[in-house]
Write a protein that holds these residues in place. Sequence first.
Motif, PDB file in Angstrom:
ATOM      1  N   SER A  52       0.819  -1.216   0.000  1.00  0.00           N
ATOM      2  CA  SER A  52       0.000   0.000   0.000  1.00  0.00           C
ATOM      3  C   SER A  52       0.850   1.262   0.000  1.00  0.00           C
ATOM      4  CB  SER A  52      -0.932  -0.001   1.217  1.00  0.00           C
ATOM      5  OG  SER A  52      -0.173  -0.046   2.428  1.00  0.00           O
ATOM      6  N   GLN A  53       2.045   1.197   0.570  1.00  0.00           N
ATOM      7  CA  GLN A  53       2.937   2.356   0.586  1.00  0.00           C
ATOM      8  C   GLN A  53       3.645   2.537  -0.757  1.00  0.00           C
ATOM      9  OE1 GLN A  53       5.187   0.889   4.028  1.00  0.00           O
ATOM     10  NE2 GLN A  53       4.537   2.684   5.195  1.00  0.00           N
ATOM     11  N   VAL A  54       4.217   1.470  -1.278  1.00  0.00           N
ATOM     12  CA  VAL A  54       4.995   1.583  -2.512  1.00  0.00           C
ATOM     13  C   VAL A  54       4.094   1.876  -3.714  1.00  0.00           C
ATOM     14  CG1 VAL A  54       4.922  -0.855  -3.214  1.00  0.00           C
ATOM     15  CG2 VAL A  54       6.938   0.545  -3.735  1.00  0.00           C
ATOM     16  N   SER A  55       2.813   1.562  -3.627  1.00  0.00           N
ATOM     17  CA  SER A  55       1.910   1.815  -4.750  1.00  0.00           C
ATOM     18  C   SER A  55       1.822   3.304  -5.088  1.00  0.00           C
ATOM     19  CB  SER A  55       0.508   1.276  -4.435  1.00  0.00           C
ATOM     20  OG  SER A  55      -0.082   2.003  -3.365  1.00  0.00           O
ATOM     21  N   TRP A  56       2.161   4.163  -4.106  1.00  0.00           N
ATOM     22  CA  TRP A  56       2.079   5.601  -4.353  1.00  0.00           C
ATOM     23  C   TRP A  56       3.181   6.096  -5.279  1.00  0.00           C
ATOM     24  CZ3 TRP A  56      -1.681   8.991  -3.774  1.00  0.00           C
ATOM     25  CH2 TRP A  56      -2.763   8.604  -2.977  1.00  0.00           C
ATOM     26  N   VAL A  57       4.183   5.264  -5.548  1.00  0.00           N
ATOM     27  CA  VAL A  57       5.169   5.617  -6.573  1.00  0.00           C
ATOM     28  C   VAL A  57       4.462   5.784  -7.917  1.00  0.00           C
ATOM     29  CG1 VAL A  57       7.177   4.779  -7.876  1.00  0.00           C
ATOM     30  CG2 VAL A  57       7.105   4.541  -5.397  1.00  0.00           C
ATOM     31  N   MET A  58       3.459   4.933  -8.175  1.00  0.00           N
ATOM     32  CA  MET A  58       2.675   5.037  -9.397  1.00  0.00           C
ATOM     33  C   MET A  58       1.441   5.910  -9.210  1.00  0.00           C
ATOM     34  SD  MET A  58       4.472   3.455 -11.542  1.00  0.00           S
ATOM     35  CE  MET A  58       3.284   3.722 -12.843  1.00  0.00           C
ATOM     36  N   THR A  59       0.733   5.718  -8.084  1.00  0.00           N
ATOM     37  CA  THR A  59      -0.511   6.446  -7.858  1.00  0.00           C
ATOM     38  C   THR A  59      -0.269   7.951  -7.798  1.00  0.00           C
ATOM     39  OG1 THR A  59      -1.412   4.568  -6.642  1.00  0.00           O
ATOM     40  CG2 THR A  59      -2.506   6.691  -6.352  1.00  0.00           C
ATOM     41  N   GLY A  60       0.762   8.366  -7.039  1.00  0.00           N
ATOM     42  CA  GLY A  60       1.073   9.793  -6.932  1.00  0.00           C
ATOM     43  C   GLY A  60       1.434  10.387  -8.276  1.00  0.00           C
ATOM     44  N   TYR A  61       2.176   9.634  -9.064  1.00  0.00           N
ATOM     45  CA  TYR A  61       2.561  10.117 -10.396  1.00  0.00           C
ATOM     46  C   TYR A  61       1.326  10.299 -11.281  1.00  0.00           C
ATOM     47  CZ  TYR A  61       5.142  10.417 -14.798  1.00  0.00           C
ATOM     48  OH  TYR A  61       5.652  10.833 -16.006  1.00  0.00           O
ATOM     49  N   ILE A  62       0.455   9.280 -11.320  1.00  0.00           N
ATOM     50  CA  ILE A  62      -0.755   9.345 -12.148  1.00  0.00           C
ATOM     51  C   ILE A  62      -1.657  10.487 -11.701  1.00  0.00           C
ATOM     52  CG2 ILE A  62      -2.883   8.120 -12.748  1.00  0.00           C
ATOM     53  CD1 ILE A  62      -1.284   5.515 -12.567  1.00  0.00           C
ATOM     54  N   LEU A  63      -1.792  10.662 -10.390  1.00  0.00           N
ATOM     55  CA  LEU A  63      -2.659  11.698  -9.836  1.00  0.00           C
ATOM     56  C   LEU A  63      -2.226  13.085 -10.299  1.00  0.00           C
ATOM     57  CD1 LEU A  63      -4.887  12.543  -7.833  1.00  0.00           C
ATOM     58  CD2 LEU A  63      -3.177  12.495  -6.029  1.00  0.00           C
ATOM     59  N   VAL A  64      -0.961  13.413 -10.100  1.00  0.00           N
ATOM     60  CA  VAL A  64      -0.454  14.742 -10.473  1.00  0.00           C
ATOM     61  C   VAL A  64      -0.429  14.886 -11.993  1.00  0.00           C
ATOM     62  CG1 VAL A  64       1.531  16.310 -10.316  1.00  0.00           C
ATOM     63  CG2 VAL A  64       0.896  14.890  -8.356  1.00  0.00           C
ATOM     64  N   PHE A  65      -0.085  13.821 -12.686  1.00  0.00           N
ATOM     65  CA  PHE A  65      -0.014  13.840 -14.141  1.00  0.00           C
ATOM     66  C   PHE A  65      -1.389  14.123 -14.748  1.00  0.00           C
ATOM     67  CE2 PHE A  65       1.088  12.295 -18.366  1.00  0.00           C
ATOM     68  CZ  PHE A  65       2.437  12.616 -18.455  1.00  0.00           C
ATOM     69  N   ALA A  66      -2.430  13.489 -14.213  1.00  0.00           N
ATOM     70  CA  ALA A  66      -3.779  13.673 -14.733  1.00  0.00           C
ATOM     71  C   ALA A  66      -4.252  15.113 -14.536  1.00  0.00           C
ATOM     72  CB  ALA A  66      -4.735  12.701 -14.051  1.00  0.00           C
ATOM     73  N   ILE A  67      -4.049  15.626 -13.330  1.00  0.00           N
ATOM     74  CA  ILE A  67      -4.462  17.006 -13.046  1.00  0.00           C
ATOM     75  C   ILE A  67      -3.653  17.985 -13.895  1.00  0.00           C
ATOM     76  CG2 ILE A  67      -4.566  18.791 -11.263  1.00  0.00           C
ATOM     77  CD1 ILE A  67      -5.005  16.512  -9.238  1.00  0.00           C
ATOM     78  N   GLY A  68      -2.346  17.731 -14.001  1.00  0.00           N
ATOM     79  CA  GLY A  68      -1.489  18.615 -14.773  1.00  0.00           C
ATOM     80  C   GLY A  68      -1.860  18.676 -16.235  1.00  0.00           C
ATOM     81  N   SER A  69      -2.342  17.563 -16.799  1.00  0.00           N
ATOM     82  CA  SER A  69      -2.718  17.547 -18.213  1.00  0.00           C
ATOM     83  C   SER A  69      -3.845  18.524 -18.508  1.00  0.00           C
ATOM     84  CB  SER A  69      -3.124  16.134 -18.629  1.00  0.00           C
ATOM     85  OG  SER A  69      -4.295  15.723 -17.953  1.00  0.00           O
ATOM     86  N   LEU A  70      -4.759  18.694 -17.560  1.00  0.00           N
ATOM     87  CA  LEU A  70      -5.834  19.675 -17.724  1.00  0.00           C
ATOM     88  C   LEU A  70      -5.323  21.088 -17.456  1.00  0.00           C
ATOM     89  CD1 LEU A  70      -8.789  20.492 -18.108  1.00  0.00           C
ATOM     90  CD2 LEU A  70      -9.190  19.940 -15.705  1.00  0.00           C
ATOM     91  N   MET A  71      -4.524  21.245 -16.416  1.00  0.00           N
ATOM     92  CA  MET A  71      -4.031  22.568 -16.044  1.00  0.00           C
ATOM     93  C   MET A  71      -3.195  23.196 -17.168  1.00  0.00           C
ATOM     94  SD  MET A  71      -5.374  22.940 -13.143  1.00  0.00           S
ATOM     95  CE  MET A  71      -6.085  21.956 -11.829  1.00  0.00           C
ATOM     96  N   TYR A  72      -2.282  22.404 -17.720  1.00  0.00           N
ATOM     97  CA  TYR A  72      -1.428  22.934 -18.785  1.00  0.00           C
ATOM     98  C   TYR A  72      -2.235  23.221 -20.052  1.00  0.00           C
ATOM     99  CZ  TYR A  72       2.829  22.005 -16.130  1.00  0.00           C
ATOM    100  OH  TYR A  72       3.827  22.023 -15.176  1.00  0.00           O
ATOM    101  N   GLY A  73      -3.287  22.435 -20.272  1.00  0.00           N
ATOM    102  CA  GLY A  73      -4.153  22.725 -21.412  1.00  0.00           C
ATOM    103  C   GLY A  73      -4.791  24.096 -21.281  1.00  0.00           C
ATOM    104  N   LYS A  74      -5.279  24.417 -20.100  1.00  0.00           N
ATOM    105  CA  LYS A  74      -5.864  25.738 -19.846  1.00  0.00           C
ATOM    106  C   LYS A  74      -4.807  26.831 -19.960  1.00  0.00           C
ATOM    107  CE  LYS A  74      -8.869  28.816 -18.399  1.00  0.00           C
ATOM    108  NZ  LYS A  74     -10.018  29.228 -19.224  1.00  0.00           N
ATOM    109  N   LEU A  75      -3.636  26.606 -19.380  1.00  0.00           N
ATOM    110  CA  LEU A  75      -2.569  27.608 -19.434  1.00  0.00           C
ATOM    111  C   LEU A  75      -2.119  27.870 -20.868  1.00  0.00           C
ATOM    112  CD1 LEU A  75      -0.393  26.506 -16.362  1.00  0.00           C
ATOM    113  CD2 LEU A  75      -1.911  28.495 -16.512  1.00  0.00           C
ATOM    114  N   ALA A  76      -2.209  26.854 -21.730  1.00  0.00           N
ATOM    115  CA  ALA A  76      -1.792  27.021 -23.124  1.00  0.00           C
ATOM    116  C   ALA A  76      -2.709  27.969 -23.881  1.00  0.00           C
ATOM    117  CB  ALA A  76      -1.754  25.667 -23.818  1.00  0.00           C
TER     118      ALA A  76
END
Length: 464
Positions: A52-76
């Motif tokens: 459950s702890q090590v899974s956040w290596v992937m989960t944290g990446y996906i979480l920030v990556f997903a949000i960032g994909s929308l944020m950068y689209g708006k900023l563009a």
Amino acid sequence: MDSEQRKPLLNRKDKRNLTLLLCIILTFTVMNGTMFNVAIPDIAEEFNLLPSQVSWVMTGYILVFAIGSLMYGKLADLFPIKRLLTIGIILFASGATLGLFSPNYSVLLTARILQAMGGATIPALAFIIPARFMPEDRARVFGIVSATVAFASGLGPITGGLVGGAFNWRYLFILSILSLIAIPFLRKWLPNEERKKGTVDVLGALLIAGSITGLLVFVTTFNFIGLIGGFIAFCLFIWRVKTFHSPFIEPAMLKNKYYTATIATSFLGTSAMFGMIFVVPIMARTIYDLDTVQIGLLLFPGAMAAGLIGQYGGKLVQQKGSYPVLRLAFVMVIIGSMLISTFIGFPPYLMALCILVQYMAFPLIQSSTANLLTELVPANRTGVGIGMFNLMNFLSGAISSAVFGALLDLEHIRFQINPFASNGEFAIYSNLFIGLTLISAIALIMFTLVFRHRLVDNKAKANF
């Protein structure tokens, strides 16, 4: 003509160079999201972590990556793409450098989140750049970009297994650091743009980020606190959209039935693709007892075929339009899922051919959907329009992985839905691929029903 109306375009040579460079750095980014999957056991062992702890290596990446994909689209829609990509690649490489020398798990997790914050710029802007600077070639370039994503997703696990097995999982970060080489070339080949008028709805951005975070936390950990928090944030976001003069996402865009239907069908189709990519490695290990590299090789023919057909698919979209290509892609997913469900337990080479059929649909879905969205969304909202498309793609990956992961726990099931499947011992896997078949069929029916009037209008115009 004012600066907001001018569209800086590229000459043929710069288009070719920029497309190639985008594909190279996009390969690094997509591989970075998949090649660490095979390193999870090694990371857990080195830092003495629970699953459950090590899974956040992937989960944290996906979480920030997903949000960032929308944020950068708006900023563009407001800031020069050249500036956003420069900042993003620097953050991506900085996170990789930190991860390479991480002394403990906390630093490693920080490095992965920093990587995601920067890496999200690349897929987000890789679809916006053709729409803005290569309008006459956008369908073809969308096909190339989508083919790169499909190819890199299959190459990631193989690379992770080879590098991690021969050296150490830390060396996987070196590939991300190499992306810094692209910055001077991007700054040379990307056109200069001026800062556009407008403001960023920071509160709206935080609220949508909170709602996505809550949803992803729930689907990856089944923590209902995340679901409740995400729901509250989403309700506040709706309130913000209705009351603020310039909300983060314009309500008119969401009221466009063609836009929302395109996003919804893309979500379902991509869910089927990510579901296949998630289930196949587990199935290959359980049924065929394949190791990590062999599993990568099982997926590799499909990834290679997707890379080849994606380039042709972009030209097909340019010639025939998005509608027939997208419908063809859904039919391919339906056929591929049905074939996998039927031939589970047969020799791996036959399974690789079945996977290939479904895998080839991935770039066709991506390129035709991206091209269709550029036709449906006003030019000054292309960034956030495609940003939503990218966001839903990443959400589909997270949600499908969580749902199918939970269903795979039901190993005792022996009831087989597919009447053509011969081995009832593998019923759970056969049934899951029947589920993917149904998801794709629903997406095809939804798309056809919503767009039937638009298709008739287009045919009438063509005949006229």
